[in-house]
Design a protein around this motif. Structure first.
Motif, PDB file in Angstrom:
ATOM      1  N   LEU A   1      50.429  80.315  11.185  1.00 44.15           N
ATOM      2  CA  LEU A   1      49.281  80.197  12.248  1.00 44.15           C
ATOM      3  C   LEU A   1      47.991  80.014  11.368  1.00 44.15           C
ATOM      4  O   LEU A   1      47.481  80.466  10.715  1.00 44.15           O
ATOM      5  N   ALA A   2      47.396  79.072  11.700  1.00 45.78           N
ATOM      6  CA  ALA A   2      46.121  78.677  11.093  1.00 45.78           C
ATOM      7  C   ALA A   2      44.908  79.165  12.060  1.00 45.78           C
ATOM      8  O   ALA A   2      45.029  79.845  13.152  1.00 45.78           O
ATOM      9  N   ASP A   3      43.707  79.119  11.469  1.00 46.53           N
ATOM     10  CA  ASP A   3      42.545  79.830  12.014  1.00 46.53           C
ATOM     11  C   ASP A   3      42.119  79.070  13.073  1.00 46.53           C
ATOM     12  O   ASP A   3      41.599  79.879  14.159  1.00 46.53           O
ATOM     13  N   ASP A   4      42.511  77.887  13.435  1.00 46.61           N
ATOM     14  CA  ASP A   4      41.976  77.308  14.656  1.00 46.61           C
ATOM     15  C   ASP A   4      42.867  77.448  15.968  1.00 46.61           C
ATOM     16  O   ASP A   4      42.914  76.808  16.729  1.00 46.61           O
ATOM     17  N   GLY A   5      44.122  77.908  15.388  1.00 45.48           N
ATOM     18  CA  GLY A   5      45.057  78.351  16.565  1.00 45.48           C
ATOM     19  C   GLY A   5      46.332  77.482  16.488  1.00 45.48           C
ATOM     20  O   GLY A   5      47.200  77.712  17.375  1.00 45.48           O
TER      21      GLY A   5
END
Length: 221
Positions: A163-167
């Motif tokens: 899961l990336a920081d941007d969602g």
């Protein structure tokens, strides 16, 4: 009552009859030994003893029996299978299955809540050991395999989820294929191990899919 049921009780016989608003009915009788005998609308008879033991007899005469023991219970099913469950003083629970000749499946399951382990023995004597680590990861080991499921990533060596920081989220497989889904779920990008790329984009009109430069449009209407 408020649900349209009618309940009749005869204190002389200890019998209780309930008729539902839909026409179904059930009769329950208290027997001399303290057991309760219930007859369902299809003719199924259920006799429950004071200690929780139970005998279920179907309309065709078939029966299944569950007997409560000092450390668990024993269930004898209609197909001839016997299931025995017992719990030891340390909380370890073992469930054993005894099938009819020619049948197979799980032979036994042993669970230890103290250390988070479980052992499954199959009918062919193969053993599967399952353990839960402090970080929440689950490892399953069999005769010729071992898989570890990581709560934050997936199955080690097979599927990884990030899961990336941007969602957005990315799923990677052992074969080299990756799938990325945007945070709002409107775009999905799939890249295969052979270099092919497919991008699917959804909007209010429909879905557009671009596969290696070739565009396909699918309207909702």
């Amino acid at each position: 009552d408020s649900r349209g049921r009618v309940i009749e009780h005869n204190p002389m016989t200890g019998s209780t009859r309930m008729a539902g608003a839909d026409g179904t009915s059930q009769t329950t009788t208290r027997l001399e030994d303290g057991s309760f005998r219930a007859v369902l609308v299809d003719g199924t008879e259920i006799v429950t003893a004071p200690n929780g033991s139970q005998v279920v007899t179907g309309p065709d005469g078939s029966s299944a029996e569950t007997t409560v023991t000092g450390d668990g219970w024993v269930s004898r099913r209609e197909d001839g299978t016997t299931v025995t469950s017992s719990t030891a003083g340390d909380g370890t629970t073992r469930v054993a299955y005894d099938y009819m000749a020619g049948a197979g499946g799980i032979s036994s399951i042993a669970r230890n809540p103290g250390d988070g382990t479980m052992q499954v023995v199959l009918g062919n004597s193969d053993t599967i050991d399952i353990s839960v680590a402090e970080d929440g990861s689950i490892t399953m080991a069999g005769p010729d395999f071992e898989r570890t499921f990581e709560p934050g990533s997936g199955i080690a060596g097979r599927i990884q989820t990030a899961l990336a920081d941007d969602g957005s989220s990315t799923v990677s497989t052992a074969s080299g294929t990756t799938s990325m889904v945007s945070a709002d779920g409107s775009t999905m990008t799939v890249e295969s191990s052979d270099g092919s790329t497919a991008i699917a984009t959804k909007d209010s009109e429909g879905v557009t899919v671009d596969v290696d430069g070739v565009t396909y449009t699918y309207a909702f209407n």
